[in-house]
Scaffold this motif. Structure first.
Motif, PDB file in Angstrom:
ATOM      1  N   THR A   1       0.848  -1.191   0.000  1.00 45.64           N
ATOM      2  CA  THR A   1       0.000   0.000   0.000  1.00 45.64           C
ATOM      3  C   THR A   1       0.883   1.240   0.000  1.00 45.64           C
ATOM      4  O   THR A   1       1.699   1.420   0.910  1.00 45.64           O
ATOM      5  CB  THR A   1      -0.911   0.044   1.238  1.00 45.64           C
ATOM      6  OG1 THR A   1      -1.759  -1.112   1.235  1.00 45.64           O
ATOM      7  CG2 THR A   1      -1.767   1.305   1.240  1.00 45.64           C
TER       8      THR A   1
ATOM      9  N   ALA B   1       0.605   4.663   0.805  1.00 46.03           N
ATOM     10  CA  ALA B   1      -0.379   5.458   1.543  1.00 46.03           C
ATOM     11  C   ALA B   1      -0.086   6.945   1.399  1.00 46.03           C
ATOM     12  O   ALA B   1       1.036   7.400   1.666  1.00 46.03           O
ATOM     13  CB  ALA B   1      -0.367   5.068   3.015  1.00 46.03           C
TER      14      ALA B   1
ATOM     15  N   GLU C   1      -4.536   6.385   6.010  1.00 45.03           N
ATOM     16  CA  GLU C   1      -4.519   5.290   5.033  1.00 45.03           C
ATOM     17  C   GLU C   1      -3.444   4.268   5.392  1.00 45.03           C
ATOM     18  O   GLU C   1      -3.652   3.057   5.273  1.00 45.03           O
ATOM     19  CB  GLU C   1      -4.267   5.854   3.633  1.00 45.03           C
ATOM     20  CG  GLU C   1      -4.332   4.808   2.533  1.00 45.03           C
ATOM     21  CD  GLU C   1      -4.014   5.376   1.150  1.00 45.03           C
ATOM     22  OE1 GLU C   1      -3.975   4.577   0.188  1.00 45.03           O
ATOM     23  OE2 GLU C   1      -3.785   6.595   1.033  1.00 45.03           O
TER      24      GLU C   1
END
Length: 434
Positions: free
Chosen positions: A164, A166, A171
């Motif tokens: 991810t 972010a 997040e």
């Protein structure tokens, strides 16, 4: 005797795996002057024209080894990462069956991001600063201290979906919680690596490695996010192109070999680990130079689908020599053409994909097509007389040509002639090539 002279005519070769990458490997092997007899476990409908399909899962080490012994397989080519993590190469070597692919210990460069980052740190290999966590609250606190953008990675194998990037702290913390508490990646997410965000352009460079000799392939660029303009969640890859001419012009291949690949192999050797197979280096081209995003212990997907079509050398000879530790005897030759591939994905991918939909192909068939193009199967299966969707990434459509414009046009013209309900594809693969 030269190593290529030891290849039996009609050598029996088992390709392990059933995605577009393995289809591309089998397609290239079928062009060998040695006329190998090809098998694929489990393979896919597109590979059936090239290989005898074997009903053994790629991760079933015992069954694969037994099949190789029973059928007198001369070479096993391991496509995906899971069989490597399960120790397939180790078992084959113990039975003295030639295998192209690293051992379980060497494959830790991919199967554990923490192992790879720690090794790079010791070896002085350029990579983002990082920290490793098994405690979720410690990971959250680290994210809050570092701020965003920041990158969260599941430590283990997550089918290309464990990363991810972010843009906010919230997040990033959600990604930590998802991996460590939510169990999204199973045991692969119990430990996470949190690392600094690197800015620049991404590139993939794969190397054949036989323990000592290192031979680079052409640089390629994968497109990970699901949507045009690099929007949406990360996937296993939505398309790629090769080569990256600016990368070649800047002499970055030699730089990556000297500053990344050689030190990494030396650090492995210091631990008693010899690496043989493909070493995939995922790079960020920063203002300070190439930096490692990730290692893979096998051919990349979809990079393989654009790199192998540009190889003029006999792939069987290259793989055979690599497995034998005699890669220095093989001369690599590459075409001066361009290649672009576009992934056709199922509805809802990279979430839970819709499956079972009938695929409509051009009149030429489910793989064969016009000059300079080819269809590699991935998530497909045969259902009666039809081929239906059976996974997230369904097909990879290849276009090659003397220029990128020709290659892109060929790939997209063919892709537009393939249909199944909910089909997704990016329409900007290879548009920007700087």
């Amino acid at each position: 005797m030269a190593i290529i002279d030891s290849i039996p005519r009609r050598a029996r070769v088992l390709v392990v795996g059933g995605g577009a990458r393995e289809h591309a490997i089998a397609w290239k092997l079928a062009q060998s002057r040695h006329q190998p007899v090809l098998y694929a476990a489990r393979g896919n409908p597109g590979m059936a024209a090239l290989c005898r399909l074997v009903a053994i899962d790629a991760g079933d080490v015992a069954a694969l080894v037994a099949f190789a012994e029973r059928e007198g397989i001369d070479l096993v080519v391991v496509g995906p990462e899971q069989p490597l993590a399960n120790g397939l190469a180790d078992e084959l070597q113990r039975r003295e069956i030639r295998v192209f692919g690293p051992t379980r210990a060497a494959a830790q460069l991919e199967t554990s991001k923490a192992f790879a980052k720690d090794l790079m740190q010791r070896a002085g290999v350029p990579t983002a600063s990082y920290a490793v966590f098994t405690d979720v609250e410690e990971a959250r606190q680290y994210v809050r201290r570092q701020g965003a953008p920041i990158v969260v990675k599941a430590d283990g194998l997550a089918a290309g979906k464990g990363v991810t990037v972010a843009r906010t702290v919230a997040e990033a913390i959600a990604a930590v919680d998802d991996a460590m508490l939510g169990g999204r990646f199973g045991s692969a997410g119990r430990r996470v690596v949190v690392e600094a965000y690197l800015s620049g352009r991404e590139a993939s460079l794969m190397f054949f490695v036989d323990g000592q000799t290192v031979v680079p392939m052409l640089p390629a660029r994968d497109h990970k996010p699901v949507g045009d303009g690099d929007t949406g969640p990360n996937t296993g890859g939505m398309g790629a192109f090769a080569p990256i001419q600016s990368f070649l012009d800047a002499g970055l291949t030699a730089m990556v070999e000297a500053s990344i690949v050689r030190p990494t192999l030396t650090a492995l050797q210091a631990q008693g680990i010899t690496y043989r197979g493909v070493l995939y280096v995922g790079l960020m081209l920063t203002d300070e130079g190439p930096s490692v995003i990730e290692f893979n212990a096998r051919f990349g997907d979809p990079e393989t689908e654009v790199v192998l079509p540009l190889m003029r050398s006999d792939l069987l000879e290259v793989l055979w020599a690599t497995a034998a530790g005699r890669l220095e005897e093989v001369v690599m030759d590459w075409a001066g053409d361009a290649a672009v591939c576009v992934v056709l994905a199922a509805q809802n991918y990279p979430g839970t994909p819709r499956v079972g939909d009938v695929i409509t192909f051009p009149a030429a068939g489910s793989s064969a097509s016009a000059e300079g193009t080819f269809i590699f199967h991935a998530g497909t299966k045969r259902q009666g007389d039809a081929v239906v969707t059976a996974g997230g990434r369904v097909l990879t459509v290849l276009g090659t040509g003397e220029t990128f414009d020709v290659a892109r046009r060929r790939a997209y013209e063919l892709a537009e002639r393939i249909h199944f309900p909910g089909m997704q594809m990016r329409r900007d693969i290879g548009r920007h090539r700087d």
